[in-house]
Write a protein that holds these residues in place. Sequence first.
Motif, mmCIF file in Angstrom:
data_model
loop_
_atom_site.group_PDB
_atom_site.id
_atom_site.type_symbol
_atom_site.label_atom_id
_atom_site.label_comp_id
_atom_site.label_asym_id
_atom_site.label_seq_id
_atom_site.Cartn_x
_atom_site.Cartn_y
_atom_site.Cartn_z
ATOM 1 N N LEU A 50 0.729 -1.209 0.036
ATOM 2 C CA LEU A 50 0.038 -0.091 0.038
ATOM 3 C C LEU A 50 0.963 1.186 -0.281
ATOM 4 N N ASP A 51 0.649 2.207 -1.075
ATOM 5 C CA ASP A 51 1.394 3.380 -0.871
ATOM 6 C C ASP A 51 0.298 4.439 -0.393
ATOM 7 N N THR A 52 0.417 4.680 0.791
ATOM 8 C CA THR A 52 -0.327 5.511 1.646
ATOM 9 C C THR A 52 -0.504 7.171 1.103
ATOM 10 N N GLN A 53 0.410 7.210 0.215
ATOM 11 C CA GLN A 53 0.317 8.826 -0.161
ATOM 12 C C GLN A 53 -0.428 9.134 -1.351
ATOM 13 N N LYS A 54 -0.221 7.804 -2.347
ATOM 14 C CA LYS A 54 -0.875 7.932 -3.594
ATOM 15 C C LYS A 54 -2.347 7.127 -3.630
ATOM 16 N N GLY A 55 -2.276 6.451 -2.755
ATOM 17 C CA GLY A 55 -3.654 5.436 -2.656
ATOM 18 C C GLY A 55 -3.661 4.669 -3.766
ATOM 19 N N LEU A 56 -2.604 3.805 -3.543
ATOM 20 C CA LEU A 56 -2.277 2.742 -4.802
ATOM 21 C C LEU A 56 -1.707 1.427 -4.261
ATOM 22 N N LEU A 57 -2.315 0.337 -4.825
ATOM 23 C CA LEU A 57 -1.874 -1.055 -4.240
ATOM 24 C C LEU A 57 -0.813 -1.445 -5.372
ATOM 25 N N ASN A 58 0.440 -1.628 -5.100
ATOM 26 C CA ASN A 58 1.633 -2.206 -5.792
ATOM 27 C C ASN A 58 1.718 -3.691 -5.631
ATOM 28 N N GLU A 59 2.063 -4.460 -6.552
ATOM 29 C CA GLU A 59 2.315 -5.885 -6.617
ATOM 30 C C GLU A 59 3.283 -6.077 -5.461
ATOM 31 N N GLY A 60 2.855 -7.219 -4.623
ATOM 32 C CA GLY A 60 3.721 -7.258 -3.501
ATOM 33 C C GLY A 60 4.854 -8.637 -3.780
ATOM 34 N N LYS A 61 5.584 -8.675 -3.134
ATOM 35 C CA LYS A 61 6.839 -9.662 -3.357
ATOM 36 C C LYS A 61 6.774 -10.647 -2.090
ATOM 37 N N PRO A 62 6.258 -12.052 -2.412
ATOM 38 C CA PRO A 62 5.729 -12.316 -3.550
ATOM 39 C C PRO A 62 4.425 -11.650 -4.024
ATOM 40 N N ALA A 63 3.897 -11.927 -5.351
ATOM 41 C CA ALA A 63 2.786 -11.439 -5.506
ATOM 42 C C ALA A 63 1.450 -12.169 -5.240
ATOM 43 N N TYR A 64 1.695 -13.363 -4.771
ATOM 44 C CA TYR A 64 0.757 -13.978 -4.316
ATOM 45 C C TYR A 64 1.059 -15.503 -3.499
ATOM 46 N N THR A 65 0.430 -16.162 -2.572
ATOM 47 C CA THR A 65 0.640 -17.210 -2.124
ATOM 48 C C THR A 65 -0.488 -18.291 -2.447
ATOM 49 N N SER A 66 0.020 -19.493 -3.299
ATOM 50 C CA SER A 66 -1.184 -20.419 -3.490
ATOM 51 C C SER A 66 -1.718 -21.013 -2.229
ATOM 52 N N SER A 67 -2.970 -21.283 -2.337
ATOM 53 C CA SER A 67 -3.805 -22.035 -1.609
ATOM 54 C C SER A 67 -3.830 -23.510 -2.041
ATOM 55 N N ILE A 68 -4.208 -24.332 -1.267
ATOM 56 C CA ILE A 68 -4.153 -25.907 -1.631
ATOM 57 C C ILE A 68 -5.549 -25.897 -2.873
ATOM 58 N N ALA A 69 -5.352 -26.354 -3.839
ATOM 59 C CA ALA A 69 -6.328 -26.525 -4.908
ATOM 60 C C ALA A 69 -7.888 -26.819 -4.404
#
Length: 374
Positions: free
Chosen positions: A198-217
């Motif tokens: 979260l960029d609290t100055q611009k109000g933007l959500l940038n891709e995290g590192k990692p971008a996601y965590t996989s759950s069990i299918a």
Amino acid sequence: MKKISILLSLFLVWSSAILAQAPQEFYVLVGTYTSKASKGIYVYKFNTATGELQFSSVVSGVKNPSFITLSPNQKFAYSVGETDGDGTVNAFSFDKQSGSLSFLNSESAGGAGPCHITTDRTGKWVIAGNYGGGSLSILPILGNGTVGKATQTIQHTGHSVNASRQEKPHVHSINVAPNNQDVFVPDLGVDKIYTYSLDTQKGLLNEGKPAYTSSIAGSGPRHFTFHPNGKWAYVIEELSATVTAYRYQKGGLKATQTISTLPADYTGKKWCADIHISPDGKFLYASNRSHESITVYAINTKTGQLTWVDNTNVAGKTPRNFAIDPTGNYILVANQDSDNITIFKRDKATGKFTYTGTSVEVSMPVCLQWANVK
């Protein structure tokens, strides 16, 4: 002199005991679906000494204000308007003197069926998750508490193995970490927990590192909660009726355990909903719709691992949401399909809870949020 000192000590002990026994009151804001008899968002006052829930007010005019959240200063409340078309984010002022909400304004949520909403810890931004649209939007909170137009809408893509429930993305909750930077977004439709910065100055959500965590299918991650120590997180998975424990570190999640929410001999529909941790961090609670219960787990305070403790009927139908009161003495359960809120007394030592016999009629309650009276 010694006698005066003893008397003073006794007085302080007595005063502390009296204060400890003094009733503590909190407001409970109740989000609902308005397709039956509900008028909108209800406000009740809850007494933690008696377990009594007393009606304060209701605000109408918004369709399906299902999920609600409060600003950090609790002067404003925000709800989704969960509709099949373009949903809304709605702002309200909260008068604690009268326990009443007043509608301020409404803006587009940027997608269909918004089902979850939260504010960041600065109170400058509100983020809504659109279940039907498979997207999330971030909106500015203006100086007067109203919401502005979205600064960003992020569209998820993909699907997973359950053809009827995971045919496309279904964002189910928005969860801001204690650092007010990491934002975790479970998507039931694609079996992923997305991570944003979260960029609290611009109000933007940038891709995290990692971008996601996989759950069990096929598990369908739904709601998410952080442990009070900030080291662990837990996700309830709707379709597999499981809870997965994670180690949270440097913006990432590492799964350490997956455990069932249902008794071993249960063969009915798996349909989990909500998850919360007791204020002392010792117990985790997870609700089961269809089975109509809440499961209790003990949390290992060294590892964060869960151990099954109990499973209790909720005295209602479809426990979509529940809330542990701030003192840890009671659990209130919002039963969507029996149109009631049931109240349970909680044992802090064992984590178990028992029905008080008190049930309050509210049409299709689906969210409970605590607020201080003062």
